[in-house]
Motif scaffolding. Sequence first.
Motif, PDB file in Angstrom:
ATOM      1  N   GLU A 128       0.832  -1.205   0.000  1.00  0.00           N
ATOM      2  CA  GLU A 128       0.000   0.000   0.000  1.00  0.00           C
ATOM      3  C   GLU A 128       0.867   1.256   0.000  1.00  0.00           C
ATOM      4  OE1 GLU A 128      -2.490  -0.366   3.395  1.00  0.00           O
ATOM      5  OE2 GLU A 128      -3.741  -1.968   2.540  1.00  0.00           O
ATOM      6  N   LEU A 129       1.935   1.264   0.788  1.00  0.00           N
ATOM      7  CA  LEU A 129       2.841   2.409   0.832  1.00  0.00           C
ATOM      8  C   LEU A 129       3.550   2.588  -0.511  1.00  0.00           C
ATOM      9  CD1 LEU A 129       4.438   1.979   4.383  1.00  0.00           C
ATOM     10  CD2 LEU A 129       2.955   3.839   3.639  1.00  0.00           C
ATOM     11  N   LEU A 130       3.994   1.490  -1.075  1.00  0.00           N
ATOM     12  CA  LEU A 130       4.680   1.552  -2.364  1.00  0.00           C
ATOM     13  C   LEU A 130       3.743   2.069  -3.451  1.00  0.00           C
ATOM     14  CD1 LEU A 130       6.528  -1.861  -2.065  1.00  0.00           C
ATOM     15  CD2 LEU A 130       7.668   0.355  -2.294  1.00  0.00           C
ATOM     16  N   ASP A 131       2.503   1.612  -3.438  1.00  0.00           N
ATOM     17  CA  ASP A 131       1.528   2.064  -4.430  1.00  0.00           C
ATOM     18  C   ASP A 131       1.238   3.549  -4.281  1.00  0.00           C
ATOM     19  OD1 ASP A 131       1.331  -0.489  -5.427  1.00  0.00           O
ATOM     20  OD2 ASP A 131      -0.583  -0.947  -4.463  1.00  0.00           O
ATOM     21  N   ALA A 176       8.814   5.655  -0.066  1.00  0.00           N
ATOM     22  CA  ALA A 176       7.821   5.722   1.013  1.00  0.00           C
ATOM     23  C   ALA A 176       7.905   4.538   1.954  1.00  0.00           C
ATOM     24  CB  ALA A 176       6.417   5.804   0.428  1.00  0.00           C
ATOM     25  N   LEU A 177       8.618   3.507   1.558  1.00  0.00           N
ATOM     26  CA  LEU A 177       8.687   2.304   2.387  1.00  0.00           C
ATOM     27  C   LEU A 177       9.779   2.470   3.438  1.00  0.00           C
ATOM     28  CD1 LEU A 177       7.599  -0.505   2.924  1.00  0.00           C
ATOM     29  CD2 LEU A 177       9.252  -1.416   1.278  1.00  0.00           C
ATOM     30  N   THR A 178       9.395   3.022   4.571  1.00  0.00           N
ATOM     31  CA  THR A 178      10.307   3.214   5.695  1.00  0.00           C
ATOM     32  C   THR A 178       9.716   2.567   6.941  1.00  0.00           C
ATOM     33  OG1 THR A 178       9.305   5.303   6.415  1.00  0.00           O
ATOM     34  CG2 THR A 178      11.039   5.425   4.727  1.00  0.00           C
ATOM     35  N   VAL A 179      10.574   2.307   7.903  1.00  0.00           N
ATOM     36  CA  VAL A 179      10.099   1.713   9.155  1.00  0.00           C
ATOM     37  C   VAL A 179       9.104   2.646   9.838  1.00  0.00           C
ATOM     38  CG1 VAL A 179      10.780   0.882  11.428  1.00  0.00           C
ATOM     39  CG2 VAL A 179      12.232   0.415   9.459  1.00  0.00           C
ATOM     40  N   ARG A 180       9.403   3.931   9.798  1.00  0.00           N
ATOM     41  CA  ARG A 180       8.520   4.893  10.452  1.00  0.00           C
ATOM     42  C   ARG A 180       7.128   4.902   9.812  1.00  0.00           C
ATOM     43  NH1 ARG A 180       9.751  11.366  11.401  1.00  0.00           N
ATOM     44  NH2 ARG A 180       7.750  11.858  12.410  1.00  0.00           N
ATOM     45  N   ALA A 181       7.099   4.974   8.485  1.00  0.00           N
ATOM     46  CA  ALA A 181       5.801   5.002   7.795  1.00  0.00           C
ATOM     47  C   ALA A 181       5.037   3.708   8.019  1.00  0.00           C
ATOM     48  CB  ALA A 181       6.027   5.228   6.301  1.00  0.00           C
ATOM     49  N   LEU A 182       5.747   2.605   8.009  1.00  0.00           N
ATOM     50  CA  LEU A 182       5.109   1.306   8.212  1.00  0.00           C
ATOM     51  C   LEU A 182       4.576   1.178   9.634  1.00  0.00           C
ATOM     52  CD1 LEU A 182       4.622  -1.113   6.357  1.00  0.00           C
ATOM     53  CD2 LEU A 182       6.731  -2.130   7.232  1.00  0.00           C
ATOM     54  N   SER A 183       5.355   1.674  10.602  1.00  0.00           N
ATOM     55  CA  SER A 183       4.923   1.623  12.000  1.00  0.00           C
ATOM     56  C   SER A 183       3.669   2.448  12.215  1.00  0.00           C
ATOM     57  CB  SER A 183       6.050   2.148  12.907  1.00  0.00           C
ATOM     58  OG  SER A 183       7.204   1.338  12.811  1.00  0.00           O
ATOM     59  N   GLU A 184       3.625   3.623  11.579  1.00  0.00           N
ATOM     60  CA  GLU A 184       2.440   4.477  11.711  1.00  0.00           C
ATOM     61  C   GLU A 184       1.222   3.826  11.073  1.00  0.00           C
ATOM     62  OE1 GLU A 184       3.543   8.180   9.989  1.00  0.00           O
ATOM     63  OE2 GLU A 184       4.783   8.803  11.704  1.00  0.00           O
ATOM     64  N   ARG A 185       1.409   3.230   9.906  1.00  0.00           N
ATOM     65  CA  ARG A 185       0.274   2.605   9.214  1.00  0.00           C
ATOM     66  C   ARG A 185      -0.255   1.417  10.006  1.00  0.00           C
ATOM     67  NH1 ARG A 185      -2.077   2.396   3.949  1.00  0.00           N
ATOM     68  NH2 ARG A 185      -0.837   4.226   3.476  1.00  0.00           N
ATOM     69  N   LEU A 186       0.627   0.675  10.628  1.00  0.00           N
ATOM     70  CA  LEU A 186       0.225  -0.538  11.343  1.00  0.00           C
ATOM     71  C   LEU A 186      -0.034  -0.281  12.830  1.00  0.00           C
ATOM     72  CD1 LEU A 186       2.763  -3.004   9.691  1.00  0.00           C
ATOM     73  CD2 LEU A 186       0.290  -2.970   9.340  1.00  0.00           C
ATOM     74  N   ALA A 187       0.226   0.959  13.275  1.00  0.00           N
ATOM     75  CA  ALA A 187       0.029   1.315  14.690  1.00  0.00           C
ATOM     76  C   ALA A 187       0.811   0.388  15.601  1.00  0.00           C
ATOM     77  CB  ALA A 187      -1.457   1.307  15.046  1.00  0.00           C
ATOM     78  N   THR A 188       2.083   0.249  15.314  1.00  0.00           N
ATOM     79  CA  THR A 188       2.929  -0.635  16.101  1.00  0.00           C
ATOM     80  C   THR A 188       4.337  -0.061  16.141  1.00  0.00           C
ATOM     81  OG1 THR A 188       3.607  -2.931  16.414  1.00  0.00           O
ATOM     82  CG2 THR A 188       3.670  -2.084  14.169  1.00  0.00           C
ATOM     83  N   GLY A 189       5.230  -0.743  16.822  1.00  0.00           N
ATOM     84  CA  GLY A 189       6.613  -0.296  16.923  1.00  0.00           C
ATOM     85  C   GLY A 189       7.510  -0.983  15.915  1.00  0.00           C
ATOM     86  N   SER A 190       8.688  -0.424  15.716  1.00  0.00           N
ATOM     87  CA  SER A 190       9.629  -0.999  14.746  1.00  0.00           C
ATOM     88  C   SER A 190      10.084  -2.388  15.152  1.00  0.00           C
ATOM     89  CB  SER A 190      10.841  -0.073  14.590  1.00  0.00           C
ATOM     90  OG  SER A 190      11.506   0.094  15.844  1.00  0.00           O
ATOM     91  N   GLY A 191      10.197  -2.613  16.474  1.00  0.00           N
ATOM     92  CA  GLY A 191      10.643  -3.928  16.939  1.00  0.00           C
ATOM     93  C   GLY A 191       9.689  -5.032  16.530  1.00  0.00           C
TER      94      GLY A 191
END
Length: 247
Positions: free
Chosen positions: A26-29, A35-50
């Motif tokens: 979804e981020l790539l699209d 756009a594919l970063t840990v921060r963006a992914l964490s925000e989208r999934l509402a979770t932490g990088s770990g």
Amino acid sequence: MATQLRQSQRRRQVLSRERIVAAAIELLDAAGEGALTVRALSERLATGSGAIYHHVGNMNELLQVAIDRVIADALAALPADGSGATRTPEEEIRAVALGLFDAVTKHPWLAAQLAVQLTRSPWGPVTVRVFESIGRPVRSLGVPQPDWFAATSALVHYILGATTQNAQTPHDGETPRNEVDRAEFLAAASKAWQDLDPDDYPFVTAIAEQMRNHDDRRQFLTGIGLVLRGITTSYSSAEARGTGRTI
């Protein structure tokens, strides 16, 4: 304590590798590879990088998995002819080609990644998946085994080259982003061709109007047909001569 354990178990169930890959696509699209970063992914999934790294090694690994997922889904969803009959090898190749073409149209970031996969990771799952999907029907066309790689490579290079060229790219003021932009872009290009000196560019000026009105998908299929006719005609001629080889 029991409540916390149940909540932790629910989070692990919800945050699966499958969900992470889907969010990455979804981020790539939405905005491309950057756009594919840990921060963006964490925000989208509402979770932490770990929690993300628990399921995927790093962002590059996640990108590779996302590419393979999109290609696997595209090839798994190949359209049937509706009659229930088995497709001919030519029909199978066209179906695979269109599946890849439509996947790149839907996921523009995929175009450049496919070229990277083919040239830098021929042993990777994406390259292997594409070659297997094209190579099996090529084999069924009657191409002699010593020429399987050459014939399949010709098709794969055309398919990936054409899909890359036709991919929708982010709008930069020069490249088309949607159908309206595309029509305006082609109209401007066509006019530029028509304005050339026909004595210097007789062919280009003659096809300017065809270029303006062409349909990318139809043109892509025309190219597939030309390559397929070249393969089948060449090897049929070789068999008629009794050689069984053309190269």
